[in-house]
Design an enzyme around this catalytic site. Sequence first.
Site, PDB file in Angstrom:
ATOM      1  N   GLY A  62       4.901  28.089  27.699  1.00 34.10           N
ATOM      2  CA  GLY A  62       4.723  29.422  27.113  1.00 34.10           C
ATOM      3  C   GLY A  62       4.061  29.204  25.761  1.00 34.10           C
ATOM      4  O   GLY A  62       4.617  28.515  24.888  1.00 34.10           O
ATOM      5  N   ALA A  63       2.841  29.755  25.626  1.00 35.03           N
ATOM      6  CA  ALA A  63       2.080  29.535  24.378  1.00 35.03           C
ATOM      7  C   ALA A  63       1.834  30.865  23.677  1.00 35.03           C
ATOM      8  O   ALA A  63       0.777  31.097  23.106  1.00 35.03           O
ATOM      9  CB  ALA A  63       0.762  28.826  24.693  1.00 35.03           C
ATOM     10  N   GLY A  64       2.834  31.736  23.746  1.00 43.17           N
ATOM     11  CA  GLY A  64       2.708  33.039  23.087  1.00 43.17           C
ATOM     12  C   GLY A  64       3.129  32.944  21.627  1.00 43.17           C
ATOM     13  O   GLY A  64       2.862  31.948  20.948  1.00 43.17           O
TER      14      GLY A  64
ATOM     15  N   ILE B 168       6.192  32.718  20.158  1.00 38.39           N
ATOM     16  CA  ILE B 168       7.142  31.641  19.812  1.00 38.39           C
ATOM     17  C   ILE B 168       6.513  30.280  20.118  1.00 38.39           C
ATOM     18  O   ILE B 168       6.619  29.341  19.319  1.00 38.39           O
ATOM     19  CB  ILE B 168       8.482  31.779  20.569  1.00 38.39           C
ATOM     20  CG1 ILE B 168       9.101  33.155  20.336  1.00 38.39           C
ATOM     21  CG2 ILE B 168       9.456  30.686  20.119  1.00 38.39           C
ATOM     22  CD1 ILE B 168      10.383  33.403  21.122  1.00 38.39           C
ATOM     23  N   GLY B 169       5.842  30.171  21.269  1.00 40.12           N
ATOM     24  CA  GLY B 169       5.244  28.886  21.658  1.00 40.12           C
ATOM     25  C   GLY B 169       4.270  28.371  20.604  1.00 40.12           C
ATOM     26  O   GLY B 169       4.300  27.193  20.222  1.00 40.12           O
TER      27      GLY B 169
ATOM     28  N   ASP C  36       0.535  27.222  29.381  1.00 43.33           N
ATOM     29  CA  ASP C  36       0.639  28.664  29.641  1.00 43.33           C
ATOM     30  C   ASP C  36      -0.176  28.969  30.894  1.00 43.33           C
ATOM     31  O   ASP C  36      -1.084  28.209  31.254  1.00 43.33           O
ATOM     32  CB  ASP C  36       0.082  29.471  28.452  1.00 43.33           C
ATOM     33  CG  ASP C  36       0.670  30.887  28.367  1.00 43.33           C
ATOM     34  OD1 ASP C  36       1.487  31.142  27.455  1.00 43.33           O
ATOM     35  OD2 ASP C  36       0.315  31.728  29.222  1.00 43.33           O
TER      36      ASP C  36
ATOM     37  N   ARG D 189      17.250  43.579  26.317  1.00 44.53           N
ATOM     38  CA  ARG D 189      16.852  42.251  26.830  1.00 44.53           C
ATOM     39  C   ARG D 189      17.054  42.195  28.351  1.00 44.53           C
ATOM     40  O   ARG D 189      16.284  41.557  29.067  1.00 44.53           O
ATOM     41  CB  ARG D 189      17.682  41.158  26.167  1.00 44.53           C
ATOM     42  CG  ARG D 189      17.489  41.030  24.658  1.00 44.53           C
ATOM     43  CD  ARG D 189      18.383  39.919  24.132  1.00 44.53           C
ATOM     44  NE  ARG D 189      18.313  39.746  22.703  1.00 44.53           N
ATOM     45  CZ  ARG D 189      19.168  40.301  21.819  1.00 44.53           C
ATOM     46  NH1 ARG D 189      20.146  41.080  22.264  1.00 44.53           N
ATOM     47  NH2 ARG D 189      19.042  40.073  20.529  1.00 44.53           N
TER      48      ARG D 189
ATOM     49  N   ASN E 136      14.433  35.474  27.556  1.00 49.96           N
ATOM     50  CA  ASN E 136      15.529  36.447  27.737  1.00 49.96           C
ATOM     51  C   ASN E 136      15.533  37.059  29.126  1.00 49.96           C
ATOM     52  O   ASN E 136      14.488  37.086  29.773  1.00 49.96           O
ATOM     53  CB  ASN E 136      15.359  37.571  26.706  1.00 49.96           C
ATOM     54  CG  ASN E 136      16.040  37.255  25.391  1.00 49.96           C
ATOM     55  OD1 ASN E 136      17.117  36.667  25.371  1.00 49.96           O
ATOM     56  ND2 ASN E 136      15.402  37.652  24.300  1.00 49.96           N
TER      57      ASN E 136
ATOM     58  N   HIS F 196      23.968  36.230  24.399  1.00 48.26           N
ATOM     59  CA  HIS F 196      22.956  36.721  23.444  1.00 48.26           C
ATOM     60  C   HIS F 196      22.650  38.187  23.746  1.00 48.26           C
ATOM     61  O   HIS F 196      21.578  38.544  24.209  1.00 48.26           O
ATOM     62  CB  HIS F 196      21.693  35.861  23.572  1.00 48.26           C
ATOM     63  CG  HIS F 196      20.626  36.203  22.581  1.00 48.26           C
ATOM     64  ND1 HIS F 196      20.855  36.290  21.232  1.00 48.26           N
ATOM     65  CD2 HIS F 196      19.305  36.468  22.753  1.00 48.26           C
ATOM     66  CE1 HIS F 196      19.724  36.596  20.619  1.00 48.26           C
ATOM     67  NE2 HIS F 196      18.767  36.720  21.520  1.00 48.26           N
TER      68      HIS F 196
HETATM   69  N1  LIG Z   1      16.754  33.432  23.022  1.00 45.04           N
HETATM   70  C1  LIG Z   1      16.361  34.054  21.917  1.00 45.04           C
HETATM   71  O1  LIG Z   1      17.071  34.091  20.923  1.00 45.04           O
HETATM   72  C2  LIG Z   1      15.010  34.713  21.877  1.00 45.04           C
HETATM   73  C3  LIG Z   1      14.425  35.065  20.656  1.00 45.04           C
HETATM   74  C4  LIG Z   1      13.163  35.659  20.665  1.00 45.04           C
HETATM   75  C5  LIG Z   1      12.501  35.867  21.867  1.00 45.04           C
HETATM   76  N2  LIG Z   1      13.106  35.500  23.022  1.00 45.04           N
HETATM   77  C6  LIG Z   1      12.418  35.642  24.313  1.00 45.04           C
HETATM   78  O2  LIG Z   1      11.431  34.605  24.403  1.00 45.04           O
HETATM   79  C7  LIG Z   1      10.408  35.021  25.325  1.00 45.04           C
HETATM   80  C8  LIG Z   1       9.043  34.750  24.731  1.00 45.04           C
HETATM   81  O3  LIG Z   1       8.831  35.516  23.574  1.00 45.04           O
HETATM   82  P1  LIG Z   1       7.389  35.508  22.862  1.00 45.04           P
HETATM   83  O4  LIG Z   1       7.508  36.411  21.695  1.00 45.04           O
HETATM   84  O5  LIG Z   1       6.906  34.139  22.687  1.00 45.04           O
HETATM   85  O6  LIG Z   1       6.540  36.240  23.995  1.00 45.04           O
HETATM   86  P2  LIG Z   1       4.942  36.202  24.217  1.00 45.04           P
HETATM   87  O7  LIG Z   1       4.591  37.315  25.138  1.00 45.04           O
HETATM   88  O8  LIG Z   1       4.245  36.122  22.913  1.00 45.04           O
HETATM   89  O9  LIG Z   1       4.710  34.803  24.964  1.00 45.04           O
HETATM   90  C9  LIG Z   1       5.132  34.572  26.267  1.00 45.04           C
HETATM   91  C10 LIG Z   1       4.070  33.698  26.926  1.00 45.04           C
HETATM   92  O10 LIG Z   1       4.544  33.365  28.234  1.00 45.04           O
HETATM   93  C11 LIG Z   1       3.392  33.262  29.058  1.00 45.04           C
HETATM   94  N3  LIG Z   1       3.789  33.294  30.460  1.00 45.04           N
HETATM   95  C12 LIG Z   1       4.106  34.373  31.222  1.00 45.04           C
HETATM   96  N4  LIG Z   1       4.408  33.971  32.473  1.00 45.04           N
HETATM   97  C13 LIG Z   1       4.273  32.626  32.487  1.00 45.04           C
HETATM   98  C14 LIG Z   1       4.469  31.640  33.481  1.00 45.04           C
HETATM   99  N5  LIG Z   1       4.827  31.960  34.731  1.00 45.04           N
HETATM  100  N6  LIG Z   1       4.248  30.352  33.155  1.00 45.04           N
HETATM  101  C15 LIG Z   1       3.862  30.004  31.899  1.00 45.04           C
HETATM  102  N7  LIG Z   1       3.671  30.897  30.914  1.00 45.04           N
HETATM  103  C16 LIG Z   1       3.884  32.186  31.207  1.00 45.04           C
HETATM  104  C17 LIG Z   1       2.512  34.413  28.622  1.00 45.04           C
HETATM  105  O11 LIG Z   1       1.169  34.225  29.030  1.00 45.04           O
HETATM  106  C18 LIG Z   1       2.712  34.381  27.106  1.00 45.04           C
HETATM  107  O12 LIG Z   1       1.708  33.612  26.468  1.00 45.04           O
HETATM  108  C19 LIG Z   1      10.737  36.469  25.659  1.00 45.04           C
HETATM  109  O13 LIG Z   1      11.408  36.555  26.900  1.00 45.04           O
HETATM  110  C20 LIG Z   1      11.660  36.905  24.529  1.00 45.04           C
HETATM  111  O14 LIG Z   1      12.506  37.971  24.905  1.00 45.04           O
HETATM  112  C21 LIG Z   1      14.338  34.953  23.052  1.00 45.04           C
HETATM  113  O1  LIG Z   2      15.759  40.832  20.618  1.00 44.30           O
HETATM  114  C1  LIG Z   2      14.944  40.319  21.369  1.00 44.30           C
HETATM  115  O2  LIG Z   2      14.471  40.902  22.354  1.00 44.30           O
HETATM  116  C2  LIG Z   2      14.425  38.931  21.079  1.00 44.30           C
HETATM  117  C3  LIG Z   2      15.495  37.956  20.724  1.00 44.30           C
HETATM  118  O3  LIG Z   2      16.500  37.893  21.687  1.00 44.30           O
HETATM  119  C4  LIG Z   2      16.065  38.183  19.361  1.00 44.30           C
HETATM  120  O4  LIG Z   2      17.296  38.227  19.221  1.00 44.30           O
HETATM  121  O5  LIG Z   2      15.286  38.274  18.404  1.00 44.30           O
END
Ligand SMILES: NC(=O)c1ccc[n+]([C@@H]2O[C@H](COP(=O)([O-])OP(=O)(O)OC[C@H]3O[C@@H](n4cnc5c(N)ncnc54)[C@H](O)[C@@H]3O)[C@@H](O)[C@H]2O)c1
Ligand SMILES: O=C(O)C[C@H](O)C(=O)O
EC number: 1.1.1.37
Length: 320
Positions: free
Chosen positions: A10-12, A14-15, A34, A89, A121, A176
């Site tokens: 995942g290179a979005g 967070i990545g 990605d 979420r 999530n 979470h």
């Molecule tokens: N656990 C936590 O505390 C926490 C905190 C923040 C965000 N998150 C979760 O982390 C995830 C990512 O957040 P983000 O802001 O980086 O999102 P983002 O949309 O910026 O990045 C996600 C990336 O995943 C890629 N992707 C989608 N399907 C894919 C696949 N099958 N294989 C490989 N890559 C794929 C997309 O192309 C995108 O680049 C979300 O589900 C978000 O809810 C969790």
């Molecule tokens: O709240 C969200 O959807 C992203 C993440 O789980 C967070 O806590 O920031």
Amino acid sequence: MARAKIALIGAGMIGGTLAHIAAREELGDVILFDIAEGTPQGKALDIAEASAVFGKDVALKGANDYADIAGADVCIVTAGVPRKPGMSRDDLLGINLKVMKAVGEGIKAHAPNAFVICITNPLDAMVWALQQFSGLPKEKVIGMAGVLDSARFAYFLAEATGVSVEDIHAWTLGGHGDDMVPMVRHSTVGGLPLPELVKQGWLTQEKLDAIVERTRKGGGEIVALLKTGSAFYAPAESAIAMATSYLKDKKRVLPCATYLTGQYGLKDLYVGVPVVIGAGGAEKIVEFETNDAEKAMFAKSVESVQGLMEACKAIDSSLV
Ligand SMILES: NC(=O)c1ccc[n+]([C@@H]2O[C@H](COP(=O)([O-])OP(=O)(O)OC[C@H]3O[C@@H](n4cnc5c(N)ncnc54)[C@H](O)[C@@H]3O)[C@@H](O)[C@H]2O)c1
Ligand SMILES: O=C(O)C[C@H](O)C(=O)O
């Protein structure tokens, strides 16, 4: 000694942030994977060019083929979709579960010896499913959430008391979600447990209650402000702390979604608890003493996680 290999699935938002921090910290060589073509390559090249300014020797590569993660020491998974305002979420479960299946199979085929940190999530259900899809040992698959939730708790306490974040140790337990459990009695500011802090007049009970509530809803607060996605700086820092503890065998105690085998009276599920992270992965769970009120809050949070696991099983019958 060869440099560690860190695969970011995942290179979005967070990545990309993870790649930047990992490079700046010289934690290891980075593969950004990605499904979107060009995104991981562009971010990897941009950060590689930046490394000539910040002066760290790491290799970065973007990839759309799982073969490139071969031999990774650590995989950090953010693949999937984030929520937008008005969503919970849990609304991400259906789409992200399918992503976890593809990612789990990719890790199983190419990086079976990695330490895997899931961020996607809804976290506790996704890390549980990812462990099954990857088939990796349970102590080598862990979820990032508690480090973030407790960092939010600590930051709000620092703001309210005027004490350095360095001298605040805040803890959260549970899933979470908005029913996570900020551990008021076990969290300290300058060594003082929070109830004692209230007694000594550092902050009022009302202010502490408001901080607990703000911590629970911390993710939603950022989503409402950003509007296009969710938090990424603090989540990336949190996962880097976990990866660093593993790679350097630091044995830090960090709150993480960890597979329970009887601790806290629970088994066969992932939920947030303090755990020692070292070269063996999730090495030992720390069991806090909990009173009746804390037990009840933890049980409610666990119930929410179990509900999500059942929803996953209804979608994918291979999950048990
Ligand atoms: N656990 C936590 O505390 C926490 C905190 C923040 C965000 N998150 C979760 O982390 C995830 C990512 O957040 P983000 O802001 O980086 O999102 P983002 O949309 O910026 O990045 C996600 C990336 O995943 C890629 N992707 C989608 N399907 C894919 C696949 N099958 N294989 C490989 N890559 C794929 C997309 O192309 C995108 O680049 C979300 O589900 C978000 O809810 C969790
Ligand atoms: O709240 C969200 O959807 C992203 C993440 O789980 C967070 O806590 O920031």
